[in-house]
Each structure stands twice: as structure tokens, then as C-alpha cells.
Design a protein around this motif. Structure first.
Motif, short mmCIF file in Angstrom:
data_model
loop_
_atom_site.label_atom_id
_atom_site.label_comp_id
_atom_site.label_asym_id
_atom_site.label_seq_id
_atom_site.Cartn_x
_atom_site.Cartn_y
_atom_site.Cartn_z
N GLU A 124 -45.73 22.08 -23.00
CA GLU A 124 -44.69 23.02 -23.44
C GLU A 124 -45.08 23.67 -24.76
N LYS A 125 -45.72 22.90 -25.64
CA LYS A 125 -46.16 23.46 -26.93
C LYS A 125 -47.34 24.41 -26.72
N ARG A 126 -48.20 24.07 -25.76
CA ARG A 126 -49.32 24.96 -25.43
C ARG A 126 -48.80 26.29 -24.92
N LYS A 127 -47.84 26.23 -24.02
CA LYS A 127 -47.27 27.44 -23.45
C LYS A 127 -46.61 28.29 -24.51
N LYS A 128 -45.84 27.66 -25.39
CA LYS A 128 -45.13 28.39 -26.43
C LYS A 128 -46.09 29.04 -27.43
N SER A 129 -47.10 28.28 -27.84
CA SER A 129 -48.05 28.82 -28.83
C SER A 129 -48.91 29.93 -28.21
N LEU A 130 -49.28 29.78 -26.94
CA LEU A 130 -50.04 30.84 -26.28
C LEU A 130 -49.22 32.13 -26.17
N SER A 131 -47.95 31.97 -25.90
CA SER A 131 -47.09 33.16 -25.80
C SER A 131 -47.00 33.87 -27.15
N GLN A 132 -47.03 33.08 -28.24
CA GLN A 132 -47.02 33.66 -29.58
C GLN A 132 -48.33 34.41 -29.85
N LEU A 133 -49.45 33.74 -29.57
CA LEU A 133 -50.76 34.30 -29.89
C LEU A 133 -51.11 35.51 -29.03
N GLU A 134 -50.65 35.51 -27.79
CA GLU A 134 -50.98 36.60 -26.88
C GLU A 134 -50.24 37.89 -27.20
N LYS A 135 -49.31 37.81 -28.17
CA LYS A 135 -48.70 39.03 -28.69
C LYS A 135 -49.70 39.82 -29.52
#
Length: 259
Positions: free
Chosen positions: A16-27
């Protein structure tokens, strides 16, 4: 931004943390610029106890009396994970010659994209000056005997942390500070291959939490004619922060038996 290579440190057990951080970085970054590095968990860290200083081992096993010194096996895993990231950068820097390496922990939160991009570019400008002519924000402080010798100035870490402290010793530009002694905040930082090599050569045995251990190396080896063995800076007001959730990886939570 297409020349920045991201190394995202994340525990496999926390998708869940991987998914959340990836969504942040992919911005900000393309997906192909983000490498996810599987972090070392506390169970695996215990098997690598031999990397520890005796004082750190005692701090974990017998009685936690300091959170500057390694307080938990999770903090050991965190440190070893960052060092794995440094090894990866050192190995891949010859392949990605014209890219910049940014290590990010999985609790990053980007609250101002424009400001974050500005500070990323500010970091790159410093790295480029260092790479091509040995120029650093505090070049005027370099001992005159080594002023023209770039090998003393090539090692560079730039943190993007809003955790300011009295140990950040001097302001060199807009939101840019030099780091003097103890520093906390490794959730997002640029590092070049020379710094990777120098840290890996001096890091063991592990005594402190990883951010403080970096500071310890800088403090110990920046001396004499080599005042720039490890150049460390911090850029504040950077558009990012750590998520509000308290870490159960790096810190020891007291139980009733401990009190």
C-alpha cells in the motif's frame, strides 16, 4: 526531469505504501525512471548483525537508551537498504552517465509539485557545477592548497528535507544550507557516484541511524587538507514532506514493561 533516476526504497510487505508513493512520484517522473528497491526487513536485518558496532548491537538487544544510535532491527534494515541503493548507483553510474540519482523513501508526500520541481532543478545545477568545474556553494572555504584539485570536491549529497536544525551551519543561497554535524532527514536526497564510493568505504561498523551516520562520516573525515571528503547540503522549502504516520521501522515504541 527525464534525466533523474529514482530509487524508491520500499518493504515488500507494504504494497500500500509502494502504491501510494508511486502515485506521488509518477506525477513528476515517467514510470521507466523509477526503480523500486526492496527494502531489508527487520528479520533479515537480524541476520546481518555483524555489520553493527557493538554499542549499536547492545542498544538494540539489551536496552534501548538512544534513538540516535540504532534503536531497532528495523532501523538496521533501513540503513542497509540505503546502502544497497548506494551500491546500485555506484554500479549503474557508468551506464547512466548523464543521469542524476535521487533516493526516496516510501513515505514521501508531494504537496507542491511546482516547488518540488524548482528544488530538483536547483539540486541539478549544483551537481553540474560540481561535475564540470568543481564549483560548490562553499568553494571559497576550500583550503588554498587544494582549491584547484577537483578530486576533493566531487563527493556530493543534496538532501531535500524540511528538518532544519542548529547543526545546519550556513546558508549559501535561497533555501540552501551546508550541513555541519548531526542531520536527520534521508527521505529524499540526490547522491553522486563519488559520494557513494566514499560512504561505502567508511560506513562500517554501523553505529547511528543512517542519516546521522552520514553526518558522522562527514564530520570525521572532512579535516586537514581535505575539508570536502563528503560535501553535504540541504534544500528546504521544497514542496515535499514525510507522511504524518509515525515510523515503526526506525523507532522503538516503549511498552509498559520498558517504563
Amino acid at each position: 526531469m527525464n534525466k533523474i533516476k529514482i530509487i524508491l526504497i520500499n518493504l515488500k510487505s507494504r504494497p500500500e505504501k509502494r502504491k501510494k508513493s508511486l502515485s506521488q512520484l509518477e506525477k513528476i517522473f515517467n514510470k521507466d525512471k523509477i526503480k523500486v528497491l526492496d527494502a531489508i526487513d527487520s528479520e533479515e536485518a537480524q541476520k546481518k548483525y555483524y555489520y553493527l558496532d557493538t554499542e549499536a548491537y547492545d542498544n538494540i538487544v539489551n536496552k534501548t537508551y538512544s534513538t540516535c544510535i540504532m534503536p531497532t532491527w528495523g532501523s538496521v534494515g533501513c540503513a542497509l537498504s540505503h546502502l544497497e541503493a548506494l551500491r546500485w548507483i555506484k554500479k549503474k553510474s557508468a551506464v547512466y552517465k548523464n543521469e542524476y540519482f535521487l533516493i526516496v523513501e516510501d513515505d514521501i508526500e508531494i504537496y507542491d509539485e511546482k516547488k518540488f520541481k524548482l528544488k530538483l532543478m536547483q539540486s541539478i545545477f549544483i551537481i553540474d557545477k560540481c561535475r564540470y568545474n568543481g564549483d560548490l556553494p562553499d568553494s571559497n572555504l576550500i583550503n588554498s592548497t587544494v582549491f584547484n584539485d577537483n578530486e576533493y570536491k566531487e563527493s556530493l549529497i543534496i538532501f531535500l528535507s524540511n528538518k532544519n536544525s542548529s547543526n545546519i551551519n550556513k546558508k549559501y543561497g535561497t533555501d540552501l544550507y551546508g550541513i555541519k554535524n548531526k542531520f536527520i532527514g534521508t527521505h529524499c536526497y540526490f547522491v553522486n557516484n563519488v559520494a557513494c564510493e566514499r560512504i561505502l568505504n567508511k560506513i562500517y561498523p554501523l553505529l547511528y541511524q543512517i542519516d546521522i551516520q552520514y553526518s558522522y562520516i562527514r564530520h570525521k573525515y572532512n579535516n586537514g587538507n581535505n575539508n570536502h571528503y563528503l560535501n553535504m547540503y540541504n534544500i528546504v522549502n521544497n514542496g515535499i514532506k514525510q507522511s504524518f504516520s509515525k515510523s515503526d521501522v526506525q523507532y522503538h515504541i516503549l511498552s509498559l514493561c520498558d517504563i
